[in-house]
Design an enzyme around this catalytic site. Sequence first.
Site, PDB file in Angstrom:
ATOM      1  N   GLN A 619       0.832  -1.205   0.000  1.00  0.00           N
ATOM      2  CA  GLN A 619       0.000   0.000   0.000  1.00  0.00           C
ATOM      3  C   GLN A 619       0.869   1.257   0.000  1.00  0.00           C
ATOM      4  OE1 GLN A 619      -3.906   0.192   0.509  1.00  0.00           O
ATOM      5  NE2 GLN A 619      -3.053  -1.256  -0.926  1.00  0.00           N
ATOM      6  N   GLU A 685      -4.333   5.469   1.935  1.00  0.00           N
ATOM      7  CA  GLU A 685      -4.103   6.722   1.225  1.00  0.00           C
ATOM      8  C   GLU A 685      -2.894   7.497   1.747  1.00  0.00           C
ATOM      9  OE1 GLU A 685      -8.477   8.352   0.396  1.00  0.00           O
ATOM     10  OE2 GLU A 685      -8.277   6.989   2.064  1.00  0.00           O
TER      11      GLU A 685
HETATM   12 MO1  MOS Z   1     -10.854   6.438  -1.482  1.00  0.00          MO
HETATM   13  S1  MOS Z   1     -10.224   8.071  -2.533  1.00  0.00           S
HETATM   14  O1  MOS Z   1     -11.630   6.872  -0.125  1.00  0.00           O
HETATM   15  O2  MOS Z   1     -10.980   5.095  -2.373  1.00  0.00           O
END
Ligand code: MOS
Length: 718
Positions: A619, A685
Site C-alpha cells: 500500500q 491513502e
Molecule cells: Mo478512497 S479516494 O476513499 O478510495
Amino acid sequence: MRGAAPYAAEFAFDGMVYAALVFSTIAKGRIVAIDTSAAESAPGFVHVMSHYNAPRMKPMMPWASSEKAAGNDALPIMQDDRIRWNGQPIAVVLAETQEQADYAASLVRATCEAEPATTSFAQAKANGTETAMLGGQPVHIEIGDAEAALATAAVSVDATFHTPYQNHNAIEPHAVTVAWHGDELEVHDASQSVAHNAWSLATMLGIDEHQVHVTSPYVGGAFGGKFMGTHQVLAAAASRLAGRPVRLALSRAGVYRLVGGRALTEQRLAIGAARDGRFVALIHTGTSTHIPGSPHPELAQFVSYSSYATDTLKIDLQWAYLDMVANAAMRAPGEAVGSFALESAVDEVAVALGMDPIELRIRNEPATDPLSGLPFSSRNIVKAWRAGAKRFGWERRNPTPRAVREGDWLIGMGCGAGSHMYAREPGGSARLTLAGDGTVEVAIAAHDAGMGTATVQTQIIAEQLALRPEQIELRLADSALPGLVPGVGSSQTTTAAATTVAAKHEVVAELLKLVRGDSPLAGLTADDVTPRDGGLAKIDDPGRHESYASILTRAGRDELTIDASGGNPTESEQYSMYSYGAMFCEVRVNAITGETRVSRLLGSMDCGRVMNARTAAGQFRGGMIMAMGLALTEETLYDERTARIMNPSLAEYHIPVHADVPKIDVIWTGIPDPHAPLGARGIGELSMNGTAAAIANAIYNATGKRVRQLPITLDKLL
Ligand code: MOS
C-alpha cells in the site's frame, strides 16, 4: 495465470449482449435528434437506448446524501435532452459482440444544439465562486488575524500553487455485467461499495433494495473511482429494455469521460514564522473546480487543519463551477494536492530561515490538535522523522541548491510530511458462523480491490479466535452479506477489525453458555477465558481447554452463528486521530534536458500497528508511485473551448511505469494506537500525502528551481 478469478467483465450469461456508449461532443446544450438508422442495420445490432426510450429513473444520489448513496453527482441519467458535460453518454448501443457494438455505436449520429458553457478555469473564476461546503458547513476557518500576523512575521512565504485535473487509471477499467431475472437484478460489478451500489441501483430503478444483488469478488484497483457510477445504471436500464443480459465494459477513454478524477486546484499557501522557526501565521486558501451537487469538495486545505502548531490560522475554499464531469474521490482526495502546497511552502520557510526542514517541522509540532484542541490518540511523527532521516542518510544532504552534480545530472534531496485522517465506518457488521468441525465462516460486505483485505482480515480472525488461517473462510464484496463497509477513506481494516473483536466477545459468551458441567471450562466466566488453540482456555491455566468443535458437538449443535457490530466510532470524537508519514526523496535532474529521475524514495510511517508487513508495504509503495505521477507526469488536458478531454489514454496521460520507479524503502514506527481497534489506523491513502512535495523539494535542492505548478515536467525546469 489460470483465469480463475472472475472480474466484472468476465461473468457470462446465456444470451448476453455487449454495450458500447456514444458520448456527447459538446459541453452544454440540447440533443435535437439522434439518428440510429445506420447503427440499426449494422451487423449484430440488438438494441439502442437513449433518452427517447430509456426507462424512467431517479437521478444519481451523491455520497452522504443518504446512508447508502455513493454517486459523484446528483444528475439524471439519460432522462432528458440536456447535455451537461462533454463526454456525457447519450446513447447505449447493444450488439452480439463487443466489436459489433463498438462499430454500430460509431454509426450513431447526434444533432446537438450547443449553449454557452463554462469550459475554462479562468472563466469559471470570473463567473464568481462560492464558498465550498463540507458536511453542511462552509469551509472557512479563522483563528486570530492570520493576515496581520503574516505581515509582521520575521520571515514569510506567500505563494500560489496549481494542480491539474487528473483521471483515474486503475489497471482494470470500470465494467459491469448485469442480468434481470424477472424483477430481480443480478450485477457483477468492479466496486468498492457493493451494498451502496445495490441500494443506489434499486432506488434509481424504482425497485426494492433486496431485488438487486451486487457482487465484486475481484477488482483491479479502485482508488476512489469505483463507487456508484453512471455505467452500472445504463447497463441495468439497457438490459431491461432489451430483455437480454448486458456487459458494459468502459474503454479507457470511457473511464475518463464518465468517472471524473481529481479536481483542478489553485491554492494560496502563506506561512509567517518567527526567527526561531515558530509559525505565527498559516494561511491555506484557494479555489477548486466543481459541479453543483457533487459531494467531493477537493479539500486541499484539510492538511492545514492539524499538521502544525500556529498562532493564527486561516482556511478558505472556494468552488468555481465548470460544465465538466463531476470529479470523483481520487486516492487521498484534497490531501494529496494540499500536502504538495503545504509541504512545499514549509520547505520554502526552511530555506528562508536557513534551517533544516525536518527541524523546522519538529519545532512546529502541536501538543494537541490545533483546531479541535483534542488530544492526539497517538502521534509519533517525530520518531518517524528521526528514523527516516537516519535510514535515508539525510545528514549527507547539502542544503545549498545546485551544489551536488554528477556529470550532467544535478542531485538533490527533499522531504515532506503526510497525514491521513483516521476513519472507521459506523455500519460495520459481520456474520460469523462457527461450524461443528471448529472452522469458521465470516461474511462481511467489505472489499478487496488489491489492498489485501482478504489476507489481513483472515489473519485478524485467526488471531482473535486462535484458529489457523486455513480454518477460516472469509466471504467479501457481496451485497447480500451483512455490513455497510465501503472501501473508503482507508477505513476498512479498522472497520472490519472492530467487528471481529466484537464477534470474538460474543463467540466467547455464547460458547460459555453451551459448555457442559463436565467441561474443563465449567464454571468459568468470559473474563476467565480466552481463545486458544482452536477453542477456549482459562487465561491463567491453559490446561483447562476445550475446542470449539468439542463444545458445539457435546452441546448437540451443528453450528453457532453470531451477528456482530463494530459499533459507532466514538474514538474519533474523543481524540484527534491521524496516520502520519515522513517522506524522503532523492532526485537526479538532467541539467541539459530538465529530465527528472526519482532515484530514491523512502516512506517512514506512523500508522499504529501494522497488521501485515507485506500488504502494508505494498500500500505504501503504491501510494508513493501514484504520488510520483502527481508530482511529475499526470495531467488531464482538456480543450478550454469545449471542455473535451484530449488525452484519455495511457499513451498520452502519463502514469509512472516500472522504468520510472526506483526501489522504494518503507519503514514504520509500529507503535500501536491505544484508541484504535487492535491498535491499527488506516494506511491506504497515507503515502500519497507529502510525497509529491518531497519530490518537488528535492528538485529545488537539486536545481534551485521552485516549481509550484504540477506536474513538474521538464519544460518547467529549463
Ligand atoms: Mo478512497 S479516494 O476513499 O478510495
